[in-house]
Design an enzyme around this catalytic site. Structure first.
Site, PDB file in Angstrom:
ATOM      1  N   CYS A 186     -10.587  -3.084  -4.278  1.00 60.58           N
ATOM      2  CA  CYS A 186      -9.656  -4.158  -4.644  1.00 60.58           C
ATOM      3  C   CYS A 186     -10.412  -5.389  -5.122  1.00 60.58           C
ATOM      4  CB  CYS A 186      -8.749  -4.504  -3.467  1.00 60.58           C
ATOM      5  SG  CYS A 186      -7.518  -3.215  -3.149  1.00 60.58           S
ATOM      6  N   GLU A 203      -3.113  -4.651  -2.884  1.00 61.33           N
ATOM      7  CA  GLU A 203      -3.658  -5.606  -3.846  1.00 61.33           C
ATOM      8  C   GLU A 203      -3.672  -5.016  -5.251  1.00 61.33           C
ATOM      9  OE1 GLU A 203      -6.031  -6.199   0.050  1.00 61.33           O
ATOM     10  OE2 GLU A 203      -5.007  -4.584  -0.994  1.00 61.33           O
ATOM     11  N   CYS A 236      -4.039   0.753  -2.565  1.00 61.70           N
ATOM     12  CA  CYS A 236      -3.935  -0.478  -1.789  1.00 61.70           C
ATOM     13  C   CYS A 236      -2.885  -1.423  -2.363  1.00 61.70           C
ATOM     14  CB  CYS A 236      -5.282  -1.205  -1.764  1.00 61.70           C
ATOM     15  SG  CYS A 236      -6.617  -0.281  -1.003  1.00 61.70           S
ATOM     16  N   CYS A 271     -10.475  -4.661   0.421  1.00 62.60           N
ATOM     17  CA  CYS A 271     -11.546  -3.662   0.373  1.00 62.60           C
ATOM     18  C   CYS A 271     -12.386  -3.863  -0.891  1.00 62.60           C
ATOM     19  CB  CYS A 271     -10.955  -2.249   0.419  1.00 62.60           C
ATOM     20  SG  CYS A 271     -10.192  -1.709  -1.130  1.00 62.60           S
ATOM     21  N   ASN A 328       0.849  -1.182   0.000  1.00 70.06           N
ATOM     22  CA  ASN A 328       0.000   0.000   0.000  1.00 70.06           C
ATOM     23  C   ASN A 328       0.887   1.236   0.000  1.00 70.06           C
ATOM     24  OD1 ASN A 328       0.645  -0.682   2.785  1.00 70.06           O
ATOM     25  ND2 ASN A 328      -0.914   0.768   3.465  1.00 70.06           N
ATOM     26  N   GLU A 332       0.478   5.274   0.752  1.00 69.68           N
ATOM     27  CA  GLU A 332      -0.371   6.363   1.229  1.00 69.68           C
ATOM     28  C   GLU A 332       0.091   7.704   0.674  1.00 69.68           C
ATOM     29  OE1 GLU A 332      -1.796   4.446   5.469  1.00 69.68           O
ATOM     30  OE2 GLU A 332      -0.432   6.149   5.530  1.00 69.68           O
TER      31      GLU A 332
END
Length: 158
Positions: free
Chosen positions: A114, A74, A72, A111, A61, A63
Site C-alpha cells: 500500500c 488503502e 487492502c 503495509c 479490505n 479477503e
C-alpha cells in the site's frame, strides 16, 4: 564510509483536535470498516480518500480464500478514486481498523504494498499525500510518502 540518516515527523492528534474535514475523513474510514469483507482474519480495515475537488471516497479490505487474492483497503480506495476521478489529485488518505472487539487502540500503519501505491499516487499528482492513521483515541498524521517509505523505489529507476 558515509551515513545517511532519515528523520520521520509524525503529528499526533486526539479526535477533537482534528479539523472538521479530517474528522469527516477519519469517520468515513471508521465506518468503512463495517463494510469490510474479512471472513478469515476478522480484521476489518477501512480507508477514505479526500480528493482535491472536495469529494471523499472510501474502500475496505477484501479477503479471498485463495490468499493472496484479496486487497487492502488503502489500495481499494485509491484505485477507486483513480478510476472515478482520474484527473483529480488525492490529497489525504485516512485509515482505520477493527477486530470483533472494536476499533484498534493504536493507529494502523499501511503495509508495504500500500505504501508503494500511495507513493505512486503522490508522484502522479506531484503533491505530498497526507496519511491519517486512526486508532480508537488518537490519529497519527504523516505528510509525504518519503516519510513512510524512505529510499523508495519509484519511476525514476525505470
Amino acid at each position: 564510509m558515509k551515513t545517511l540518516q532519515e528523520t520521520l515527523t509524525v503529528r499526533i492528534f486526539r479526535y477533537e483536535e482534528l479539523t472538521d474535514t479530517d474528522r469527516r475523513l477519519v469517520d468515513m474510514a471508521r465506518e468503512a470498516t463495517l463494510r469490510s469483507y474479512a471472513p478469515y482474519s476478522h480484521f476489518s480495515v477501512g480507508a477514505a480518500a479526500l480528493l482535491a475537488n472536495g469529494v471523499m471516497v472510501s474502500g475496505t479490505n477484501q479477503e479471498n480464500a485463495a490468499y493472496p487474492s484479496g486487497l487492502c483497503a488503502e489500495r481499494t480506495t485509491l484505485f477507486h478514486a483513480h478510476s472515478q476521478y482520474p484527473d483529480v489529485a488525492v490529497i489525504a488518505l485516512a485509515i482505520a481498523a477493527r477486530t470483533e472487539q472494536g476499533l484498534l487502540e493504536s493507529p494502523l500503519p499501511p503495509c508495504g504494498a500500500c505504501r508503494q501505491v500511495m507513493l505512486e499516487t503522490e508522484q502522479r499528482y506531484g503533491q505530498p499525500l497526507r496519511v491519517l492513521m486512526s486508532g480508537a483515541h488518537e490519529t497519527h498524521e504523516v505528510t509525504g510518502m518519503r516519510n513512510l517509505l524512505p529510499l523508495a523505489f519509484g519511476s525514476k529507476f525505470l
